[in-house]
Scaffold this active site. Structure first.
Site, PDB file in Angstrom:
ATOM      1  N   CYS A  73       0.811  -1.285   0.112  1.00 18.64           N
ATOM      2  CA  CYS A  73      -0.129  -0.069   0.110  1.00 18.64           C
ATOM      3  C   CYS A  73       0.948   1.308  -0.082  1.00 18.64           C
ATOM      4  O   CYS A  73       1.741   1.153   0.906  1.00 18.64           O
ATOM      5  CB  CYS A  73      -0.973  -0.180   1.367  1.00 18.64           C
ATOM      6  N   CYS A 183      -1.115   4.114  -6.356  1.00 20.68           N
ATOM      7  CA  CYS A 183      -2.025   3.143  -5.393  1.00 20.68           C
ATOM      8  C   CYS A 183      -2.125   1.851  -5.928  1.00 20.68           C
ATOM      9  O   CYS A 183      -2.623   1.737  -7.227  1.00 20.68           O
ATOM     10  CB  CYS A 183      -3.235   3.936  -5.220  1.00 20.68           C
TER      11      CYS A 183
HETATM   12  N1  DGL Z   1      -4.090   0.645  -1.926  1.00 13.30           N
HETATM   13  C1  DGL Z   1      -3.609   1.619  -1.034  1.00 13.30           C
HETATM   14  C2  DGL Z   1      -2.613   2.403  -1.662  1.00 13.30           C
HETATM   15  O1  DGL Z   1      -1.648   2.050  -2.371  1.00 13.30           O
HETATM   16  C3  DGL Z   1      -4.669   2.289  -0.183  1.00 13.30           C
HETATM   17  C4  DGL Z   1      -5.950   2.909  -0.665  1.00 13.30           C
HETATM   18  C5  DGL Z   1      -6.656   3.548   0.401  1.00 13.30           C
HETATM   19  O2  DGL Z   1      -7.300   2.547   1.140  1.00 13.30           O
HETATM   20  O3  DGL Z   1      -7.035   4.650   0.334  1.00 13.30           O
HETATM   21  O4  DGL Z   1      -2.630   3.725  -1.328  1.00 13.30           O
END
Ligand code: DGL
Length: 260
Positions: A73, A183
């Protein structure tokens, strides 16, 4: 120890895009994936809360015997990975927006980045992006609302398309020739993004992170040297709704509950 699993966590299904690439590059590795869907999205959480969640997720993965942790993430990596490294002994691999390859590839000298508010406002992102400002101009867009749609299993359609146009059109008009997906949820909608931005290069760094994980496992003598391909993968979800995870994983795995 080398047969111990590699742990992954994200606010939901996003990190599964990275998990899939890791599986291709390191097919012998056993894994545990924690989808913290109950706390999704991470992108609008205050940093103190995010830190707390990241600590809990890491404690859980370590309790499952994980030999190393992939913070799958961008939001959690850019805000909390240094705290995790201070508090736990296992190696951590994070994921950050791929500004460097985008800057190196850019001919127009203009690059776009689509990421969460939490990533774009982080100190780590600001340090990394500032170091390339001599070479490229950067246009940043907070993809507010995208993660929520993707979590519902929406990867195309009018609502998503309109939201994407709102974020991508200013980048196209600005003249970018590279768009960074900052993301881990966004690779699931890359086909729709490509349809909108056409010839503009769309970059995610899942492969680079998977190769970095391989490197870290080798350096720490943690790589699973087993040659057979029947590795073991366990999934946990902090929300009772497993429909999107099952859709992505084609119902191949049982999903266990995680009390966050
Ligand atoms: N998938 C995550 C990222 O790479 C988190 C997205 C979220 O929950 O806002 O930032």
């Amino acid at each position: 120890m080398s047969s111990s699993p590699v742990g992954f966590f994200d606010s939901g299904i996003g990190g599964i895009s990275l998990w899939m690439t890791v599986n291709e590059i390191l097919p012998s590795e056993n894994t545990v994936y924690l989808s913290d869907s109950r706390n999704c999205p991470y992108g609008n959480k205050p940093i103190e809360y995010l830190n707390e969640i990241c600590i809990k997720n890491t404690e859980f993965l370590i309790s499952k015997g994980c030999k190393t942790i992939v913070v799958a993430c961008n939001t959690a990596t850019t805000n909390s990975i240094s705290l995790l490294r201070e508090n736990f002994d296992v190696p951590f691999i994070g994921i950050e927006p791929a500004i460097k390859p985008a800057a190196l590839n850019s001919v127009s000298g203009k690059i776009g980045i689509l990421a969460t508010k939490g990533t774009l406002s982080s100190t780590l992102f600001s340090q990394t992006s500032t170091s390339y400002l001599d070479e490229v101009e950067l246009i940043k867009k907070d993809g507010d609302g995208l993660v929520e749609l993707i979590e519902k299993g929406i990867f195309d359609g009018r609502v998503l398309n309109n939201l994407l146009i709102k974020y991508l059109k200013p980048m196209i008009d600005f003249g970018v020739d590279q768009i960074v997906l900052g993301c881990t949820h966004y690779p699931f909608i890359k086909p729709l993004i490509k349809k909108i931005v056409k010839d503009i290069n769309v970059i995610d760094c899942n492969e680079a992170v998977a190769l970095q994980l391989k490197n870290i496992l080798e350096i720490n003598k943690l790589i699973n040297s087993r040659t057979s391909n029947n590795s073991n993968h366990t999934f946990f979800n902090s929300s009772p709704d497993n429909s999107t995870i099952n859709k992505i994983l084609e119902n191949k795995y049982e999903i266990f509950n995680f009390e966050s």
